[in-house]
Scaffold this motif. Structure first.
Motif, PDB file in Angstrom:
ATOM      1  N   ASP A  31     -14.212 -46.607  33.180  1.00  0.00           N
ATOM      2  CA  ASP A  31     -15.464 -46.910  33.863  1.00  0.00           C
ATOM      3  C   ASP A  31     -15.722 -45.796  34.869  1.00  0.00           C
ATOM      4  OD1 ASP A  31     -15.720 -49.286  32.504  1.00  0.00           O
ATOM      5  OD2 ASP A  31     -14.743 -50.478  34.045  1.00  0.00           O
ATOM      6  N   PHE A  32     -16.851 -45.113  34.730  1.00  0.00           N
ATOM      7  CA  PHE A  32     -17.196 -44.014  35.622  1.00  0.00           C
ATOM      8  C   PHE A  32     -18.510 -44.347  36.304  1.00  0.00           C
ATOM      9  CE2 PHE A  32     -18.686 -39.735  36.728  1.00  0.00           C
ATOM     10  CZ  PHE A  32     -17.536 -39.220  37.298  1.00  0.00           C
ATOM     11  N   SER A  33     -18.521 -44.299  37.637  1.00  0.00           N
ATOM     12  CA  SER A  33     -19.706 -44.735  38.385  1.00  0.00           C
ATOM     13  C   SER A  33     -20.097 -43.704  39.435  1.00  0.00           C
ATOM     14  CB  SER A  33     -19.452 -46.094  39.049  1.00  0.00           C
ATOM     15  OG  SER A  33     -18.260 -46.067  39.815  1.00  0.00           O
ATOM     16  N   TYR A  34     -21.364 -43.762  39.822  1.00  0.00           N
ATOM     17  CA  TYR A  34     -21.909 -42.848  40.840  1.00  0.00           C
ATOM     18  C   TYR A  34     -22.814 -43.631  41.775  1.00  0.00           C
ATOM     19  CZ  TYR A  34     -24.727 -39.204  43.014  1.00  0.00           C
ATOM     20  OH  TYR A  34     -25.371 -38.405  43.917  1.00  0.00           O
ATOM     21  N   GLY A  35     -22.624 -43.409  43.093  1.00  0.00           N
ATOM     22  CA  GLY A  35     -23.432 -44.107  44.076  1.00  0.00           C
ATOM     23  C   GLY A  35     -24.762 -43.428  44.318  1.00  0.00           C
ATOM     24  N   ILE A  36     -25.837 -44.062  43.885  1.00  0.00           N
ATOM     25  CA  ILE A  36     -27.179 -43.540  44.172  1.00  0.00           C
ATOM     26  C   ILE A  36     -27.483 -43.717  45.657  1.00  0.00           C
ATOM     27  CG2 ILE A  36     -29.630 -43.714  43.613  1.00  0.00           C
ATOM     28  CD1 ILE A  36     -28.830 -44.917  40.950  1.00  0.00           C
ATOM     29  N   THR A  37     -27.186 -44.900  46.172  1.00  0.00           N
ATOM     30  CA  THR A  37     -27.228 -45.198  47.600  1.00  0.00           C
ATOM     31  C   THR A  37     -25.939 -45.958  47.920  1.00  0.00           C
ATOM     32  OG1 THR A  37     -28.278 -47.376  47.426  1.00  0.00           O
ATOM     33  CG2 THR A  37     -29.744 -45.456  47.426  1.00  0.00           C
ATOM     34  N   LEU A  66     -19.922 -45.331  47.351  1.00  0.00           N
ATOM     35  CA  LEU A  66     -21.003 -45.132  48.309  1.00  0.00           C
ATOM     36  C   LEU A  66     -21.901 -43.974  47.874  1.00  0.00           C
ATOM     37  CD1 LEU A  66     -18.966 -45.586  51.625  1.00  0.00           C
ATOM     38  CD2 LEU A  66     -20.415 -47.278  50.463  1.00  0.00           C
ATOM     39  N   LYS A  67     -22.983 -43.757  48.601  1.00  0.00           N
ATOM     40  CA  LYS A  67     -23.976 -42.750  48.243  1.00  0.00           C
ATOM     41  C   LYS A  67     -23.328 -41.381  48.077  1.00  0.00           C
ATOM     42  CE  LYS A  67     -28.294 -40.628  49.798  1.00  0.00           C
ATOM     43  NZ  LYS A  67     -29.342 -40.612  50.849  1.00  0.00           N
ATOM     44  N   GLY A  68     -23.597 -40.757  46.943  1.00  0.00           N
ATOM     45  CA  GLY A  68     -23.089 -39.426  46.671  1.00  0.00           C
ATOM     46  C   GLY A  68     -21.642 -39.369  46.226  1.00  0.00           C
ATOM     47  N   LYS A  69     -20.983 -40.525  46.112  1.00  0.00           N
ATOM     48  CA  LYS A  69     -19.578 -40.576  45.702  1.00  0.00           C
ATOM     49  C   LYS A  69     -19.464 -40.947  44.221  1.00  0.00           C
ATOM     50  CE  LYS A  69     -17.395 -40.014  49.740  1.00  0.00           C
ATOM     51  NZ  LYS A  69     -16.312 -39.029  49.973  1.00  0.00           N
ATOM     52  N   PHE A  70     -18.365 -40.496  43.610  1.00  0.00           N
ATOM     53  CA  PHE A  70     -18.045 -40.850  42.237  1.00  0.00           C
ATOM     54  C   PHE A  70     -16.840 -41.787  42.228  1.00  0.00           C
ATOM     55  CE2 PHE A  70     -20.271 -36.834  41.786  1.00  0.00           C
ATOM     56  CZ  PHE A  70     -21.093 -37.055  40.681  1.00  0.00           C
ATOM     57  N   GLY A  71     -16.876 -42.763  41.350  1.00  0.00           N
ATOM     58  CA  GLY A  71     -15.748 -43.664  41.173  1.00  0.00           C
ATOM     59  C   GLY A  71     -15.250 -43.601  39.740  1.00  0.00           C
ATOM     60  N   SER A  72     -13.935 -43.613  39.583  1.00  0.00           N
ATOM     61  CA  SER A  72     -13.333 -43.589  38.250  1.00  0.00           C
ATOM     62  C   SER A  72     -12.268 -44.670  38.176  1.00  0.00           C
ATOM     63  CB  SER A  72     -12.703 -42.217  37.959  1.00  0.00           C
ATOM     64  OG  SER A  72     -11.925 -42.253  36.781  1.00  0.00           O
TER      65      SER A  72
END
Length: 424
Positions: free
Chosen positions: A181-187, A127-133
């Protein structure tokens, strides 16, 4: 075959993306409220046995002015409802003194909906502002047998014919890979992703004519890429996502991947369909498997002449929440991988004890592959092997030359892996 060949040639290993997955599964937790007994239904001075006002065995007299804000009270919808609380209210002898106090009343039990964001869900993105790994640790084995059919006559330096017809070979590859896989929520709907993969692979050719095995190993950071995810639908019934990625495969290709998934939510499950496509831009104009050394080379190309190839996948899946901590995921996939088609199945079980950490154990295997019906070209290079020309001269195979075909059979491919997923 040539002894102790020691260098792998042109092997292409384009592995599918493992999208970390979780999105919108809803669970409900029922709450209960106290049974409020003895509360009067009319605003008159009466004795109330409401637990809040009990002290040992004594009861408190309900005071309309001071206690009315604390007493749960529902006004009747009409006067006839009020009259039903009195004995004989519908008879001609009914009087206000002949009434019975109602000892119970209806209380609405409220259900509280709680949303748990399942990190192993195939539609997951932070989600927005969160990081996923998502760290994917996997082991993959691929293998098949082939039978050589030589069509070009070859001779050694002693003018003896070298005939490979009928020789059976086996190709086997064992790979251990770690992909991040590293992800970041823009929105809440858009996320950026970066990916990196380290793999260590052992390749091996085995021959039926008693020649030694040909082996080679390769390891290193062999893939990196970037991508974007867009979950463009997410409501009580439907969820849908589109993704696009760019990948670079070391010494092999540049790849562009597009993916679309759509699912329908039924209670604690999501049934979904998916479609993926790879556009693979090769560094050269061929790819396949083979071995070589300073004396020669043996090569089985999957494709010759085109500098790019296309892979396509389509499938169905289901993701189910078993309870508050455990999930189950299953997929069936049909893939068109340029030179062969495959039907595969994947199953995964996930454990998520809290909102920010999950483990997902999976296995994927090929159920059917039409590579068993394929005849691959065989290329050979050897400075000590020649073929006679029409004018009597000898032509030495100083470059890779097609000498026949190889009939493929018993193709198999299986992967097992563990995904460690965080959101923070």
């Amino acid at each position: 075959m040539k002894k102790q060949l020691s260098l792998i040639v042109g092997a292409l290993a384009v592995l599918g993306l493992s999208d970390a997955g979780a999105a919108t599964n809803w669970g409900t937790r029922a709450g209960s409220s106290a049974d409020l007994t003895g509360a009067p239904s009319t605003r008159t001075r009466e004795t109330v046995n409401y637990k809040k006002y009990q002290t040992n065995t004594n009861t408190k007299t309900y005071n309309t002015q001071s206690d009315s804000s604390d007493l749960y009270y529902t006004a009747p919808a009409n006067r006839s409802a009020l009259y039903k609380e009195y004995t004989g209210a519908n008879s001609s002898s009914a009087t206000a003194n002949k009434r019975t106090i109602r000892k119970t009343r209806s209380e609405t039990i409220k259900t509280k909906a709680t949303r748990k964001y399942f990190l192993a869900h195939p539609f997951y993105q932070p989600l927005k502002g969160k990081f996923g790994s998502l760290t994917d640790i996997s082991y993959t084995n691929s293998s098949y047998d082939f039978t050589l059919n030589q069509t070009l006559p070859l001779y050694n330096s002693d003018a003896q014919e070298v005939n490979a017809t009928g020789i059976v070979g086996s190709w086997n590859a064992d790979q251990i890979a770690i992909k991040e896989d590293f992800s970041y929520g823009i929105t809440d709907r858009f996320a950026l992703m970066g990916m990196l993969r380290y793999d260590a692979t052992d390749y091996e050719f085995t021959w039926s004519d008693g020649q030694p095995k040909d082996k080679i190993d390769d390891s290193g950071i062999n893939m990196y890429g970037v991508g974007i995810q867009w979950r463009f639908v997410d409501n009580d019934e439907w969820i849908a996502m589109a993704s696009g990625y760019f990948q670079h495969q070391k010494d092999t290709s540049n790849n562009i991947l597009a993916e679309v998934k759509a699912g329908y939510k039924i209670k604690s499950s999501t049934i979904y369909g998916l479609a993926r496509g790879w556009f693979i831009d090769l560094d050269g104009n061929t790819y396949g498997i083979g071995v070589a050394n300073e004396y020669g080379a043996f090569y089985l190309p999957y494709q010759v002449g085109d500098s790019n190839v296309t892979y396509l996948e389509a499938g169905l899946g289901v993701f189910s929440v078993l309870n508050k901590d455990w999930t189950l995921n299953a997929e069936a996939i049909f893939g068109d991988y340029d030179w062969h088609n495959q039907i595969s199945a994947k199953a995964a079980i996930g454990w998520q004890p809290n909102d920010w950490f999950a483990l997902n154990l999976y296995v994927k295997t090929a159920l059917y592959d039409n590579a068993d019906d394929k005849a691959l070209d065989v290329y050979w290079q050897d400075s000590s092997i020649y073929t006679p020309l029409a004018n009597g001269e000898q032509y030495y195979l100083n470059s890779l030359t097609p000498i026949g075909t190889a009939d493929v059979e018993d193709y198999s491919e299986t992967s097992v892996g563990l995904q460690v997923i965080f959101e923070f």
